[in-house]
Enzyme design. Structure first.
Site, PDB file in Angstrom:
ATOM      1  N   GLU A   1      38.737  44.499  32.050  1.00 30.99           N
ATOM      2  CA  GLU A   1      38.412  43.049  31.947  1.00 30.99           C
ATOM      3  C   GLU A   1      38.564  42.482  33.271  1.00 30.99           C
ATOM      4  O   GLU A   1      39.072  42.685  34.119  1.00 30.99           O
ATOM      5  CB  GLU A   1      39.361  42.375  30.988  1.00 30.99           C
ATOM      6  CG  GLU A   1      39.432  41.187  30.832  1.00 30.99           C
ATOM      7  CD  GLU A   1      38.110  40.439  30.236  1.00 30.99           C
ATOM      8  OE1 GLU A   1      37.278  39.805  30.844  1.00 30.99           O
ATOM      9  OE2 GLU A   1      37.918  41.045  29.013  1.00 30.99           O
TER      10      GLU A   1
ATOM     11  N   ASP B   1      34.241  45.705  36.893  1.00 28.65           N
ATOM     12  CA  ASP B   1      32.967  46.153  35.969  1.00 28.65           C
ATOM     13  C   ASP B   1      33.485  47.332  35.471  1.00 28.65           C
ATOM     14  O   ASP B   1      33.513  48.425  35.931  1.00 28.65           O
ATOM     15  CB  ASP B   1      32.022  46.201  36.975  1.00 28.65           C
ATOM     16  CG  ASP B   1      30.816  46.399  36.259  1.00 28.65           C
ATOM     17  OD1 ASP B   1      30.632  46.586  34.991  1.00 28.65           O
ATOM     18  OD2 ASP B   1      29.669  47.239  36.936  1.00 28.65           O
TER      19      ASP B   1
ATOM     20  N   ASP C   1      29.036  39.708  24.704  1.00 26.27           N
ATOM     21  CA  ASP C   1      28.518  38.206  25.041  1.00 26.27           C
ATOM     22  C   ASP C   1      27.055  38.558  24.249  1.00 26.27           C
ATOM     23  O   ASP C   1      26.314  39.699  24.914  1.00 26.27           O
ATOM     24  CB  ASP C   1      28.200  37.868  26.526  1.00 26.27           C
ATOM     25  CG  ASP C   1      27.576  36.583  26.632  1.00 26.27           C
ATOM     26  OD1 ASP C   1      26.729  36.343  25.900  1.00 26.27           O
ATOM     27  OD2 ASP C   1      27.851  35.798  27.651  1.00 26.27           O
TER      28      ASP C   1
ATOM     29  N   LYS D   1      19.537  34.004  23.504  1.00 20.92           N
ATOM     30  CA  LYS D   1      18.278  33.581  23.964  1.00 20.92           C
ATOM     31  C   LYS D   1      17.570  34.795  24.340  1.00 20.92           C
ATOM     32  O   LYS D   1      17.760  35.737  25.101  1.00 20.92           O
ATOM     33  CB  LYS D   1      18.355  32.587  25.112  1.00 20.92           C
ATOM     34  CG  LYS D   1      18.921  31.262  24.628  1.00 20.92           C
ATOM     35  CD  LYS D   1      18.870  30.356  25.801  1.00 20.92           C
ATOM     36  CE  LYS D   1      19.654  28.955  25.561  1.00 20.92           C
ATOM     37  NZ  LYS D   1      19.477  27.964  26.581  1.00 20.92           N
TER      38      LYS D   1
ATOM     39  N   ASP E   1      29.567  39.590  15.930  1.00 19.95           N
ATOM     40  CA  ASP E   1      29.530  38.545  14.998  1.00 19.95           C
ATOM     41  C   ASP E   1      27.886  37.783  15.084  1.00 19.95           C
ATOM     42  O   ASP E   1      27.797  36.526  14.492  1.00 19.95           O
ATOM     43  CB  ASP E   1      30.633  37.422  14.944  1.00 19.95           C
ATOM     44  CG  ASP E   1      30.629  36.913  16.112  1.00 19.95           C
ATOM     45  OD1 ASP E   1      29.989  37.298  17.278  1.00 19.95           O
ATOM     46  OD2 ASP E   1      31.522  35.845  16.388  1.00 19.95           O
TER      47      ASP E   1
ATOM     48  N   THR F   1      40.497  39.424  14.720  1.00 12.91           N
ATOM     49  CA  THR F   1      40.861  38.311  15.796  1.00 12.91           C
ATOM     50  C   THR F   1      40.934  37.056  14.970  1.00 12.91           C
ATOM     51  O   THR F   1      40.333  36.898  13.811  1.00 12.91           O
ATOM     52  CB  THR F   1      39.828  38.274  16.933  1.00 12.91           C
ATOM     53  OG1 THR F   1      38.671  37.880  15.965  1.00 12.91           O
ATOM     54  CG2 THR F   1      39.716  39.587  17.484  1.00 12.91           C
ATOM     55  N   LYS F   2      41.547  36.126  15.774  1.00 11.69           N
ATOM     56  CA  LYS F   2      41.719  34.939  15.087  1.00 11.69           C
ATOM     57  C   LYS F   2      40.191  34.116  14.908  1.00 11.69           C
ATOM     58  O   LYS F   2      39.822  33.385  14.086  1.00 11.69           O
ATOM     59  CB  LYS F   2      42.642  33.815  15.829  1.00 11.69           C
ATOM     60  CG  LYS F   2      42.398  33.663  17.228  1.00 11.69           C
ATOM     61  CD  LYS F   2      43.063  32.551  17.999  1.00 11.69           C
ATOM     62  CE  LYS F   2      42.748  32.315  19.513  1.00 11.69           C
ATOM     63  NZ  LYS F   2      43.372  31.559  20.092  1.00 11.69           N
ATOM     64  N   PHE F   3      39.292  34.534  15.872  1.00  9.78           N
ATOM     65  CA  PHE F   3      37.800  33.905  15.800  1.00  9.78           C
ATOM     66  C   PHE F   3      37.297  34.474  14.737  1.00  9.78           C
ATOM     67  O   PHE F   3      36.488  33.872  14.022  1.00  9.78           O
ATOM     68  CB  PHE F   3      37.291  34.178  17.161  1.00  9.78           C
ATOM     69  CG  PHE F   3      38.059  33.573  18.285  1.00  9.78           C
ATOM     70  CD1 PHE F   3      37.946  32.135  18.700  1.00  9.78           C
ATOM     71  CD2 PHE F   3      38.622  34.470  19.009  1.00  9.78           C
ATOM     72  CE1 PHE F   3      38.551  31.851  19.794  1.00  9.78           C
ATOM     73  CE2 PHE F   3      39.439  33.971  20.296  1.00  9.78           C
ATOM     74  CZ  PHE F   3      39.217  32.567  20.459  1.00  9.78           C
TER      75      PHE F   3
END
EC number: 2.1.1.33
Length: 238
Positions: free
Chosen positions: A93, A120, A143, A147, A179, A216-218
């Site tokens: 991370e 990285d 991520d 776009k 997601d 996860t909570k998300f």
């Protein structure tokens, strides 16, 4: 979870030039996160500059080994490591608050099966991990760069698939989750075309959420809002 930096790679997985697939965010460190860095890093932190590592020596044993790219705040890593003490976990991370949070959790739970890089992840794979040495590679919620003009920043590209394939053992698995449906479709397209892999989904698309992947909570919030999550598993065949 936080993504990593995406070097542009040649077809054999070697770095050509750097394309960032993450944005560095400034953030305050909580007391617990700082404690994790101060006290946990000397015990569980690993450095890119140390180069190729013998992870049997690092962990003091030979055990199934998981490499997680972009563990975010480390909640899933901590849950998986606590639930599987017979396995070893290498997490990478770039964001220091997340690194500190995971290390603080490792100490609080008295775990010995976690090691952490803060750099990285692709450079770690290239320079620190021996070929055919990993049982699993995890990429959870990278991520999506939604776009179109940013799609080249997505970490899942053909050269990424080849780099991971080289590091997995025969029979090892790359497990991804997102997601964003468009990114799931992109992942599926890239991986179905990648040589040396078998899609573990019965219908050649997505697998049901595996029990070993923590929610996860998300993700729970997204489920309440009707959002989907797509899991993909690809096994190295050759």
């Amino acid at each position: 979870m936080t993504d990593t930096q995406q070097p542009e790679l040649t077809e054999d997985g070697r770095q050509r030039r750097t394309i960032k697939s993450f944005v560095m965010r400034a953030g305050r460190m909580t007391e617990g996160q700082q404690r994790g860095l101060d006290k946990g890093w000397p015990l569980f932190g690993l450095e890119l500059e140390d180069g190729l590592r013998d992870f049997d020596q690092v962990f003091g044993r030979s055990a199934p080994r998981t490499f997680e790219i972009g563990f975010g705040m480390g909640h899933s890593t901590l849950e998986m490591a606590a639930a599987a003490p017979e396995q070893d976990f290498i997490g990478v991370e770039v964001h220091k608050p997340g690194v500190g949070a995971l290390l603080n959790g490792v100490m609080a739970h008295n775990l010995s099966n976690v090691r952490v890089y803060s750099c990285d992840a692709l450079e770690v794979l290239q320079g620190c991990v021996a070929d055919a040495s990993l049982d699993r590679v995890l990429l959870f919620f990278p991520d999506p760069w939604h776009k179109s003009r940013h799609h080249k920043r997505r970490i899942v590209q053909p050269a990424f698939a080849e780099l991971v394939r080289r590091k997995l053992k025969i029979g090892g698995v790359l497990h991804m989750a997102t997601d964003w449906e468009n990114y799931a479709e992109h992942m599926l397209e890239v991986m179905n075309a990648a040589p040396g892999y078998r899609n573990l989904a019965a219908d050649g698309t997505y697998v049901p959420r595996p029990e070993e992947r923590p929610v996860t909570k998300f993700e729970r919030r997204g489920e309440r809002l009707g959002h989907g999550v797509w899991d993909l598993k690809f096994q190295r065949q050759e």
